[in-house]
Design an enzyme around this catalytic site. Structure first.
Site, PDB file in Angstrom:
ATOM      1  N   ALA A  87       0.821  -1.181  -0.128  1.00 37.10           N
ATOM      2  CA  ALA A  87      -0.043   0.123   0.110  1.00 37.10           C
ATOM      3  C   ALA A  87       0.803   1.062   0.025  1.00 37.10           C
ATOM      4  O   ALA A  87       2.021   1.277   0.716  1.00 37.10           O
ATOM      5  CB  ALA A  87      -0.899  -0.065   1.239  1.00 37.10           C
ATOM      6  N   SER A 131      11.420   0.990  -4.217  1.00 32.75           N
ATOM      7  CA  SER A 131      11.388   1.413  -5.507  1.00 32.75           C
ATOM      8  C   SER A 131      12.504   2.012  -6.031  1.00 32.75           C
ATOM      9  O   SER A 131      13.351   2.553  -5.692  1.00 32.75           O
ATOM     10  CB  SER A 131      10.209   2.776  -5.726  1.00 32.75           C
ATOM     11  OG  SER A 131      10.251   3.263  -6.916  1.00 32.75           O
ATOM     12  N   GLU A 133      12.743   4.426  -8.013  1.00 31.43           N
ATOM     13  CA  GLU A 133      12.793   6.037  -7.744  1.00 31.43           C
ATOM     14  C   GLU A 133      13.723   6.429  -6.608  1.00 31.43           C
ATOM     15  O   GLU A 133      14.088   7.526  -6.801  1.00 31.43           O
ATOM     16  CB  GLU A 133      11.434   6.350  -7.465  1.00 31.43           C
ATOM     17  CG  GLU A 133      10.262   6.459  -8.425  1.00 31.43           C
ATOM     18  CD  GLU A 133      10.718   7.709  -9.186  1.00 31.43           C
ATOM     19  OE1 GLU A 133      10.939   8.936  -8.646  1.00 31.43           O
ATOM     20  OE2 GLU A 133      10.691   7.566 -10.601  1.00 31.43           O
ATOM     21  N   TYR A 154       7.626  11.498  -3.160  1.00 29.94           N
ATOM     22  CA  TYR A 154       7.337  10.097  -3.309  1.00 29.94           C
ATOM     23  C   TYR A 154       8.670   9.266  -2.875  1.00 29.94           C
ATOM     24  O   TYR A 154       8.834   8.287  -1.967  1.00 29.94           O
ATOM     25  CB  TYR A 154       6.788   9.521  -4.540  1.00 29.94           C
ATOM     26  CG  TYR A 154       6.698   8.014  -4.832  1.00 29.94           C
ATOM     27  CD1 TYR A 154       5.903   7.289  -4.331  1.00 29.94           C
ATOM     28  CD2 TYR A 154       7.763   7.594  -5.440  1.00 29.94           C
ATOM     29  CE1 TYR A 154       5.834   5.900  -4.595  1.00 29.94           C
ATOM     30  CE2 TYR A 154       7.744   6.200  -5.821  1.00 29.94           C
ATOM     31  CZ  TYR A 154       6.601   5.399  -5.153  1.00 29.94           C
ATOM     32  OH  TYR A 154       6.738   3.980  -5.428  1.00 29.94           O
TER      33      TYR A 154
HETATM   34  P1  NAP Z   1      -0.987   1.087  -6.878  1.00 30.35           P
HETATM   35  O1  NAP Z   1      -1.881   0.435  -8.133  1.00 30.35           O
HETATM   36  O2  NAP Z   1      -1.279   2.429  -7.060  1.00 30.35           O
HETATM   37  O3  NAP Z   1      -1.952   0.519  -5.675  1.00 30.35           O
HETATM   38  C1  NAP Z   1      -1.710   1.137  -4.611  1.00 30.35           C
HETATM   39  C2  NAP Z   1      -2.427   0.456  -3.416  1.00 30.35           C
HETATM   40  O4  NAP Z   1      -2.408   1.107  -2.123  1.00 30.35           O
HETATM   41  C3  NAP Z   1      -4.059   0.303  -3.588  1.00 30.35           C
HETATM   42  O5  NAP Z   1      -4.296  -0.774  -3.136  1.00 30.35           O
HETATM   43  C4  NAP Z   1      -4.484   1.596  -2.697  1.00 30.35           C
HETATM   44  O6  NAP Z   1      -5.937   1.328  -2.322  1.00 30.35           O
HETATM   45  C5  NAP Z   1      -3.544   1.237  -1.544  1.00 30.35           C
HETATM   46  N1  NAP Z   1      -3.513   2.571  -0.600  1.00 30.35           N
HETATM   47  C6  NAP Z   1      -3.025   3.546  -0.839  1.00 30.35           C
HETATM   48  N2  NAP Z   1      -2.896   4.480   0.100  1.00 30.35           N
HETATM   49  C7  NAP Z   1      -3.603   3.677   1.077  1.00 30.35           C
HETATM   50  C8  NAP Z   1      -3.510   3.650   2.641  1.00 30.35           C
HETATM   51  N3  NAP Z   1      -3.292   4.897   3.335  1.00 30.35           N
HETATM   52  N4  NAP Z   1      -3.979   2.646   3.410  1.00 30.35           N
HETATM   53  C9  NAP Z   1      -4.198   1.432   3.046  1.00 30.35           C
HETATM   54  N5  NAP Z   1      -4.042   1.373   1.591  1.00 30.35           N
HETATM   55  C10 NAP Z   1      -3.762   2.331   0.630  1.00 30.35           C
HETATM   56  O7  NAP Z   1       0.229   0.688  -6.916  1.00 30.35           O
HETATM   57  P2  NAP Z   1       1.088  -0.457  -7.452  1.00 30.35           P
HETATM   58  O8  NAP Z   1       1.561  -0.165  -8.959  1.00 30.35           O
HETATM   59  O9  NAP Z   1       0.345  -1.916  -7.419  1.00 30.35           O
HETATM   60  O10 NAP Z   1       2.414  -0.688  -6.657  1.00 30.35           O
HETATM   61  C11 NAP Z   1       2.508  -1.408  -5.283  1.00 30.35           C
HETATM   62  C12 NAP Z   1       3.643  -0.857  -4.558  1.00 30.35           C
HETATM   63  O11 NAP Z   1       4.739  -1.179  -5.117  1.00 30.35           O
HETATM   64  C13 NAP Z   1       3.583   0.705  -4.070  1.00 30.35           C
HETATM   65  O12 NAP Z   1       3.834   0.961  -2.929  1.00 30.35           O
HETATM   66  C14 NAP Z   1       4.230   1.375  -5.100  1.00 30.35           C
HETATM   67  O13 NAP Z   1       4.905   2.479  -4.588  1.00 30.35           O
HETATM   68  C15 NAP Z   1       5.480   0.469  -5.397  1.00 30.35           C
HETATM   69  N6  NAP Z   1       6.316   0.194  -6.547  1.00 30.35           N
HETATM   70  C16 NAP Z   1       5.672   0.254  -7.804  1.00 30.35           C
HETATM   71  C17 NAP Z   1       6.211   0.198  -8.887  1.00 30.35           C
HETATM   72  C18 NAP Z   1       5.536  -0.099 -10.121  1.00 30.35           C
HETATM   73  O14 NAP Z   1       6.068   0.250 -11.292  1.00 30.35           O
HETATM   74  N7  NAP Z   1       4.224  -0.392 -10.132  1.00 30.35           N
HETATM   75  C19 NAP Z   1       7.616   0.152  -8.652  1.00 30.35           C
HETATM   76  C20 NAP Z   1       8.046   0.349  -7.658  1.00 30.35           C
HETATM   77  C21 NAP Z   1       7.526   0.321  -6.482  1.00 30.35           C
HETATM   78  P3  NAP Z   1      -7.051   1.935  -3.060  1.00 30.35           P
HETATM   79  O15 NAP Z   1      -7.132   0.869  -4.311  1.00 30.35           O
HETATM   80  O16 NAP Z   1      -8.216   2.051  -2.131  1.00 30.35           O
HETATM   81  O17 NAP Z   1      -6.454   3.203  -3.624  1.00 30.35           O
HETATM   82  O1  G4F Z   2       4.403   6.306 -15.505  1.00 29.91           O
HETATM   83  P1  G4F Z   2       5.203   7.267 -14.471  1.00 29.91           P
HETATM   84  O2  G4F Z   2       4.234   8.251 -13.819  1.00 29.91           O
HETATM   85  O3  G4F Z   2       6.055   6.595 -13.742  1.00 29.91           O
HETATM   86  P2  G4F Z   2       7.086   6.832 -12.365  1.00 29.91           P
HETATM   87  O4  G4F Z   2       7.101   8.439 -12.153  1.00 29.91           O
HETATM   88  O5  G4F Z   2       8.338   6.338 -13.188  1.00 29.91           O
HETATM   89  O6  G4F Z   2       6.615   6.055 -11.070  1.00 29.91           O
HETATM   90  C1  G4F Z   2       6.276   4.850 -11.390  1.00 29.91           C
HETATM   91  O7  G4F Z   2       7.431   3.826 -11.191  1.00 29.91           O
HETATM   92  C2  G4F Z   2       8.068   3.873 -10.025  1.00 29.91           C
HETATM   93  C3  G4F Z   2       9.426   2.912 -10.294  1.00 29.91           C
HETATM   94  O8  G4F Z   2      10.494   3.628 -10.635  1.00 29.91           O
HETATM   95  C4  G4F Z   2       7.275   3.437  -8.782  1.00 29.91           C
HETATM   96  F1  G4F Z   2       7.953   3.606  -7.547  1.00 29.91           F
HETATM   97  C5  G4F Z   2       6.211   4.557  -8.983  1.00 29.91           C
HETATM   98  O9  G4F Z   2       5.238   4.001  -7.742  1.00 29.91           O
HETATM   99  C6  G4F Z   2       5.356   4.433 -10.168  1.00 29.91           C
HETATM  100  O10 G4F Z   2       4.610   3.386 -10.226  1.00 29.91           O
HETATM  101  O11 G4F Z   2       5.985   8.330 -15.411  1.00 29.91           O
HETATM  102  C7  G4F Z   2       7.183   7.462 -16.012  1.00 29.91           C
HETATM  103  C8  G4F Z   2       7.838   8.787 -16.714  1.00 29.91           C
HETATM  104  C9  G4F Z   2       8.157   9.981 -16.038  1.00 29.91           C
HETATM  105  O12 G4F Z   2       9.517  10.262 -16.415  1.00 29.91           O
HETATM  106  C10 G4F Z   2       7.215  10.980 -16.460  1.00 29.91           C
HETATM  107  O13 G4F Z   2       7.779  12.432 -16.276  1.00 29.91           O
HETATM  108  O14 G4F Z   2       6.794   9.295 -17.890  1.00 29.91           O
HETATM  109  C11 G4F Z   2       6.944  10.677 -18.040  1.00 29.91           C
HETATM  110  N1  G4F Z   2       5.743  11.379 -18.491  1.00 29.91           N
HETATM  111  C12 G4F Z   2       5.719  11.852 -19.861  1.00 29.91           C
HETATM  112  N2  G4F Z   2       4.559  12.328 -20.006  1.00 29.91           N
HETATM  113  C13 G4F Z   2       4.536  11.027 -18.101  1.00 29.91           C
HETATM  114  C14 G4F Z   2       3.695  11.796 -18.834  1.00 29.91           C
HETATM  115  N3  G4F Z   2       4.144  10.427 -16.970  1.00 29.91           N
HETATM  116  C15 G4F Z   2       2.848  10.517 -16.499  1.00 29.91           C
HETATM  117  N4  G4F Z   2       2.156   9.916 -15.391  1.00 29.91           N
HETATM  118  N5  G4F Z   2       1.943  11.102 -17.323  1.00 29.91           N
HETATM  119  C16 G4F Z   2       2.181  11.725 -18.714  1.00 29.91           C
HETATM  120  O15 G4F Z   2       1.720  12.483 -19.317  1.00 29.91           O
END
Ligand code: NAP
Ligand code: G4F
Length: 349
Positions: A87, A131, A133, A154
């Site tokens: 979460a 992450s 990030e 973040y």
């Molecule tokens: P996501 O789709 O945005 O899901 C986030 C989840 O967290 C949702 O179930 C959301 O609930 C829940 N949540 C948010 N705030 C909360 C709170 N205060 N209390 C309890 N639950 C809460 O994210 P994801 O892509 O599955 O990513 C999962 C985790 O991996 C996150 O921590 C993210 O930062 C991390 N991460 C993701 C990526 C990626 O590329 N996807 C990469 C690195 C790390 P609701 O559905 O109610 O909003």
């Molecule tokens: O898809 P993004 O919003 O993902 P970002 O910022 O890389 O973060 C995601 O990956 C992280 C792992 O590295 C996670 F930790 C995090 O929770 C999340 O899942 O943006 C990717 C790139 C950025 O550089 C952004 O500036 O796409 C660029 N971008 C360009 N136009 C855009 C847009 N991003 C978004 N969301 N929307 C645009 O219109």
């Protein structure tokens, strides 16, 4: 003995795939969900069975990472073998608009979970969703030894979570691991992350429902992998003999521009005829390039990703075109509520 797992963030992209994986392995899965005025369980509805049924394996509990007492009660009651803390407020751009909320959920939420493990006295293994990030301004390739340089509220909140997880491992002997995951995507990806925003736009443009999509920085490089493969990596981290931190990444980095090009071309469209610039999608500080080196996970966990960003673009376009075909008007209405068509409807995400 049936293993029990607790997943926070179970309604998110990763939580839904992880729940599927754990159920397929015979786990009893407990998920933390937030109370919302509308249903927020669309990604896991297909997994849910009546909890009164003797076959029920998935149980949902109301709770929030901001409510520490609730987390202690839940952990003590469920007594899970494994806890996956997924979460978070997970959107980087949004974290610049809600930095305090992001710190509370994405940062302090982790210490509340760790304290809940400690105070409830249970013996469990703990996965923290760290992450790529964290690397921020440090150039690629990035691995577990690369210095961190966070570039957003973040990332700063995730940095705290990373270190406090490590601290609880060292201070209390907790089996706690950080999965340092590079971007991973899927047809279930949130609609405002860049890959899904693009593939949904492609589907809508192809169907003649919209003409353009507004984008920010096209030069950013990301190492995009496939989410179902990454949740498998999370699970493997908790099955290891010793706790450790692991990078999960494909090692292939492409620009947002190349993702756009491949996605549009796959649908027979020219991206340059449909993509417009809107500065609202820029970030005050950008992460220019993330490309991971996942040698440790490959060697120690036997984890091997098979899908990279180029393949994902095509896979996700196909899925969104199919979803549009299948859901028809409902999908279109959802599209209309999203920011790319009427940028004034939503904030700068
Ligand atoms: P996501 O789709 O945005 O899901 C986030 C989840 O967290 C949702 O179930 C959301 O609930 C829940 N949540 C948010 N705030 C909360 C709170 N205060 N209390 C309890 N639950 C809460 O994210 P994801 O892509 O599955 O990513 C999962 C985790 O991996 C996150 O921590 C993210 O930062 C991390 N991460 C993701 C990526 C990626 O590329 N996807 C990469 C690195 C790390 P609701 O559905 O109610 O909003
Ligand atoms: O898809 P993004 O919003 O993902 P970002 O910022 O890389 O973060 C995601 O990956 C992280 C792992 O590295 C996670 F930790 C995090 O929770 C999340 O899942 O943006 C990717 C790139 C950025 O550089 C952004 O500036 O796409 C660029 N971008 C360009 N136009 C855009 C847009 N991003 C978004 N969301 N929307 C645009 O219109």
């Amino acid at each position: 003995m049936t293993k029990r797992a607790l997943v926070t963030g179970i309604t998110g992209q990763d939580g839904s795939y992880l729940a599927e994986l754990l159920l397929s392995k015979g786990y009893e899965v407990h998920g933390l969900i937030r109370r919302a005025s509308t249903f927020n369980t669309a990604r896991i509805d297909h997994l849910y069975t009546d909890p009164h049924s003797p076959d029920a394996k998935l149980f949902l509990h109301y709770g929030d990472l901001s409510d520490g007492a609730r987390l202690v009660t839940l952990l003590a009651g469920i007594d899970p073998d494994e806890v996956y803390n997924l979460a978070a407020q997970s959107h980087v751009r949004v974290s610049f608009e809600e930095p305090e909320h992001t710190a509370d959920t994405t940062g302090s939420g982790t210490i509340r979970m760790l304290e809940a493990v400690r105070l409830s006295g249970i013996k469990t293994r703990f996965y923290q969703a760290s992450s790529s990030e964290l690397y921020g301004a440090t150039p690629p390739p990035q691995n577990e030894d690369t210095p961190f340089y966070p570039r957003s509220p973040y990332a700063a909140a995730k940095l705290y979570s990373y270190w406090i997880t490590k601290n609880y491992r060292e201070a209390y002997g907790l089996f706690a691991v950080n999965g340092i995951l590079f971007n991973h995507e899927s047809p279930r990806r949130g609609e405002t992350f860049v890959t899904r925003k693009i593939t949904r736009a492609v589907a809508a443009i192809k169907a003649g429902l919209q003409e353009n999509v507004y984008m920010g920085n096209l030069d950013a490089i990301r190492d995009w992998g496939y989410a179902p493969e990454y949740v498998e990596g999370m699970w493997r981290m908790l099955q290891a003999d010793e706790p450790n931190d692991y990078v999960l990444a494909t090692g292939v980095g492409i620009t947002v521009r190349e993702f756009l090009q491949i996605a549009f071309e796959h649908a027979g469209l020219d991206w340059q005829e449909h993509v417009l610039f809107d500065e609202r999608y820029l970030r005050p500080t950008e992460v220019d390039a993330l490309i991971g080196d996942s040698t440790r996970a490959r060697e120690k966990l036997g984890w091997t990703p098979t899908v990279n960003g180029r393949e994902l673009a095509r896979l996700m376009v196909d899925a969104d075109i199919e979803a549009l075909r299948h859901e028809g008007r409902a999908w279109i209405d959802k599209v209309n509520l999203q920011s790319w068509k009427t940028p004034t409807v939503q904030g700068s995400i």
